[in-house]
Structures are given as structure tokens and as C-alpha cells.
Design an enzyme around this catalytic site. Structure first.
Site, PDB file in Angstrom:
ATOM      1  N   ARG A  18      -0.635 -74.438  71.132  1.00 27.60           N
ATOM      2  CA  ARG A  18      -1.658 -74.951  72.048  1.00 27.60           C
ATOM      3  C   ARG A  18      -1.645 -74.161  73.356  1.00 27.60           C
ATOM      4  O   ARG A  18      -0.691 -74.248  74.134  1.00 27.60           O
ATOM      5  CB  ARG A  18      -1.355 -76.421  72.344  1.00 27.60           C
ATOM      6  N   ALA A  77      -2.174 -85.761  79.304  1.00 29.54           N
ATOM      7  CA  ALA A  77      -3.460 -86.154  79.908  1.00 29.54           C
ATOM      8  C   ALA A  77      -3.437 -87.573  80.466  1.00 29.54           C
ATOM      9  O   ALA A  77      -4.199 -87.884  81.396  1.00 29.54           O
ATOM     10  CB  ALA A  77      -4.587 -85.995  78.890  1.00 29.54           C
ATOM     11  N   GLU A 101       8.834 -87.494  86.452  1.00 28.30           N
ATOM     12  CA  GLU A 101       7.591 -86.995  85.836  1.00 28.30           C
ATOM     13  C   GLU A 101       7.709 -85.480  85.739  1.00 28.30           C
ATOM     14  O   GLU A 101       8.026 -84.819  86.738  1.00 28.30           O
ATOM     15  CB  GLU A 101       6.400 -87.395  86.719  1.00 28.30           C
TER      16      GLU A 101
HETATM   17  C1  DQA Z   1       0.629 -81.294  81.152  1.00 24.23           C
HETATM   18  C2  DQA Z   1      -0.537 -81.127  82.143  1.00 24.23           C
HETATM   19  C3  DQA Z   1      -1.664 -82.093  81.812  1.00 24.23           C
HETATM   20  O1  DQA Z   1      -2.747 -81.903  82.726  1.00 24.23           O
HETATM   21  C4  DQA Z   1      -2.181 -81.852  80.408  1.00 24.23           C
HETATM   22  O2  DQA Z   1      -3.158 -82.816  80.077  1.00 24.23           O
HETATM   23  C5  DQA Z   1      -1.103 -81.784  79.383  1.00 24.23           C
HETATM   24  C6  DQA Z   1       0.167 -81.145  79.714  1.00 24.23           C
HETATM   25  C7  DQA Z   1       1.735 -80.233  81.375  1.00 24.23           C
HETATM   26  O3  DQA Z   1       2.827 -80.440  80.866  1.00 24.23           O
HETATM   27  O4  DQA Z   1       1.497 -79.217  82.035  1.00 24.23           O
HETATM   28  O5  DQA Z   1      -1.298 -82.175  78.240  1.00 24.23           O
HETATM   29  O6  DQA Z   1       1.193 -82.570  81.338  1.00 24.23           O
END
Ligand code: DQA
Length: 144
Positions: A18, A77, A101
Site C-alpha cells: 500500500r 483513518a 498514538e
Molecule cells: C496513518 C496516517 C493516516 O492518515 C492514514 O489514514 C493511515 C495511516 C499512518 O500511519 O501514517 O491509514 O495512520
């Protein structure tokens, strides 16, 4: 040995294939292995999981509270709009445990909708932009 749940939200199971220009070339299995190795070196027990389901992610946050575990959370997301995940996440701090986080990318350098996190306000801290190292840095912090 202290327990940390390393919880990953939607689409993170697709790591490696991805958008590797954004998320890197390490696949999800590689992430799990790197987290396990770092946790073992730090003397932490890490349980790494991924789901595309908001309900399942919330149930794992409840489980973390009930088991007295710290949490490293990449809400993916859900970061940007899930008040339900936030309401579950707030209970980690209220139970005296830590919630870090993490993000692989730095959302603040990306589309505007990614600039807002509804989770950060209830997190102990936030680590973003260091690829898989974001998780390893979070583990190091929890080990202190
Ligand atoms: C994410 C950043 C988010 O905006 C995105 O939707 C993801 C991955 C990251 O790890 O950079 O799925 O959390």
C-alpha cells in the site's frame, strides 16, 4: 513483564504493497516481527493486532483497560473522524495506563483532512513520521 497492546486500524494489513512511497516497504508481518524483537529486547510483552473494523478496534481498547495494558495505537483513518475510538481510547489514560498514538507517515505534511486527530487529545503522546521506527520509539518510551 508489562503488557502492551499494539493496535492497528484499517488498511494497515496492506503495508508493504500500500503506497510504499508513503508507508515504506516493510509489510505487516515485518512490522509485527520488528515490534516483537524490540519488545523482547526491552523486556516488554507485546501483542500486535490489526483490524479493518471499528467495532473490533474498540473491543481491543476495552480489553486493554480490563487487562491493565499500555497501548500503542495506529488508528489509521479512524484518527481523523472516529469519536467512538476516541471515547474508548480515553479510558486507557483514566485507568492509569499510557496510550501512545503512532503514525508511519507525518499526517501534517499530507492532505488537510489528515491534519486533525480526534485521538491526540486523549493520548499520552504522539509519534509520527518515522515509518516503522515510530512503533519502536513508542516501545522505548513505554519501557522507561
Ligand atoms: C496513518 C496516517 C493516516 O492518515 C492514514 O489514514 C493511515 C495511516 C499512518 O500511519 O501514517 O491509514 O495512520
Amino acid at each position: 513483564m508489562s503488557l502492551v497492546l499494539v493496535l492497528n486500524g484499517p488498511n494497515l494489513g496492506r503495508l508493504g504493497s500500500r503506497e510504499p512511497d508513503i508507508y515504506g516497504s516493510v509489510d505487516y508481518a515485518g512490522l509485527v516481527e520488528m515490534v516483537a524483537n524490540k519488545a523482547a529486547a526491552l523486556g516488554i510483552s507485546a501483542d500486535t493486532r490489526q483490524t479493518d473494523s471499528e467495532a473490533e478496534l474498540i473491543s481491543w481498547l476495552h480489553e486493554a483497560v480490563d487487562r491493565g495494558a499500555d497501548v500503542i495505537l495506529n488508528p489509521a483513518a479512524f484518527t481523523h473522524y472516529s469519536y467512538a475510538v476516541r471515547d474508548a481510547a480515553v479510558q486507557i489514560g483514566k485507568s492509569g495506563k499510557r496510550l501512545i498514538e503512532v503514525h508511519l507517515s507525518n499526517p501534517h505534511t499530507r492532505e488537510e483532512f489528515r491534519h486533525k486527530s480526534v485521538i491526540s487529545g486523549v493520548a499520552t503522546g504522539v509519534i509520527a513520521g518515522f515509518g516503522v521506527d515510530s512503533y519502536l520509539l513508542a516501545l522505548s518510551q513505554l519501557a522507561q
